[in-house]
Scaffold this motif. Structure first.
Motif: not given
Length: 330
Positions: A84-89, A126-130, A151-158, A325-330
């Motif tokens: 995740i990238w954020r612009d602080p300004d 996840r960046d869906q462009d990669v 290696i880990g992933f956050s908020e992905i689908s099965p 950014g959160v991957e949905g499923y079901c």
């Protein structure tokens, strides 16, 4: 404190970890001294698993942990994240899983933590462009270089997890999971168990709802994560509070703290779950850690389900913008 497996290589950590997002100020201001006191308490309580990220306070959380460690990570297993990238300004944010970007962010995290190696490195979103296949090759490269241990992933689908594990070992998946956020039961917890992947529930206390102190949304300042979140706005909040008061009464009848009971419930969902409650204070951490020793029974689990049946909560757990950014499923 009992231990559970975190990584495919057999690395084990305390079954209750410490989420360090609040060190970055997302739930109100904190200080380095307070963070250090909480980290010291974690060691005293047998907690040796810390979870942070590069965007928690835009590096503040990692800096606080780094100043506590002083280059010695032997007492903790540390996980951090990027993607995740954020612009602080402007506050604008997005996702970037490109190899060059992740490599630069990894080096920044290592510098803030004062380390040469991170035990577990998550892709925060996840960046869906990669493609996940290309992303795994990048992460396996970091592992080969000795920069990361797992290696880990956050908020992905099965489905994404299965694609990733076809390329190489994935050690952990992190998703929100608690008594009012149950979606991981629709496939992710089961898939992790099948593949030998640790499942790490974040926000197991429902972002402060399953504690002894009732949140007061009217006091949330600008920048506070819960401000504007549907579950904390009316009429949803009042509905949710009525249910949680009944849950607190149950905890009282059991002579335990609501946070203790919530963590114990998470641990009872499977031997591969490693909840990481977040807190800024040593006192609250002690209540969370007590969940490891709580004598959970089938009868208590059934009573919790009667008080808080699946789907009881009103309102989404994220705002519209936060869902991205959160991957949905079901």
């Amino acid at each position: 404190m009992r231990k559970r497996k975190l990584r495919q290589d057999g690395t084990r950590v305390s079954e209750v970890g410490l989420g360090c997002w609040s060190f970055g100020g997302s739930y109100g201001p904190t200080t380095e001294a307070e963070a250090h006191r909480t980290l010291s308490a974690a060691l005293d309580l047998g907690v040796d698993f810390l979870d942070t990220a590069n965007v928690y306070g835009m590096g503040v959380s990692e800096n606080m942990i780094g100043s506590f460690l002083k280059g010695d990570s032997s007492r903790f297993t540390i996980a951090t994240k990027a993607g995740i990238w954020r612009d602080p300004d402007t506050g604008k944010r997005g996702f970037n899983n490109q190899a060059d970007y992740l490599r630069k962010e990894l080096e920044k995290s290592l510098s803030r933590l004062g380390l040469e190696h991170i035990d577990l490195y998550y892709i925060h979103r996840r960046d869906q462009d990669v493609s996940v296949e290309d992303l795994m090759e990048t992460l396996l490269g970091f592992k080969k270089d000795g920069k990361i241990g797992g290696i880990g992933f956050s908020e992905i689908s099965p489905a994404t997890l299965r694609r990733a594990t076809a390329i190489g070992p994935v050690d952990a998946v992190q998703s929100e999971y608690s008594l009012w956020t149950r979606q991981p039961e629709l496939g992710m917890i089961q898939t992790c168990a099948e593949l030998g992947v640790a499942f790490v529930p974040f926000s197991p206390l429902g972002r402060g709802m399953f504690t002894s102190v009732e949140p007061e949304p009217a006091t949330f300042e600008e920048g506070h994560f819960r401000k504007g979140t549907p579950r904390f706005t009316e009429p949803n909040f009042s509905h949710n509070l009525r249910h949680i008061r009944a849950y607190r009464d149950l905890a009282s009848d059991l002579s335990t703290a609501p946070a203790t009971l919530a963590v114990a419930w998470s641990l009872a969902q499977g031997g591969h779950l490693l909840p990481i409650p977040g807190t800024r204070t040593a006192e609250h951490l002690a209540e969370c850690v007590a969940g490891s020793d709580f004598p959970m029974t089938a009868e208590i689990m059934a009573e919790i389900d009667r008080k808080l049946p699946v789907g009881w909560a009103h309102g989404d757990r994220y705002t519209h913008d936060q869902w991205v950014g959160v991957e949905g499923y079901c």
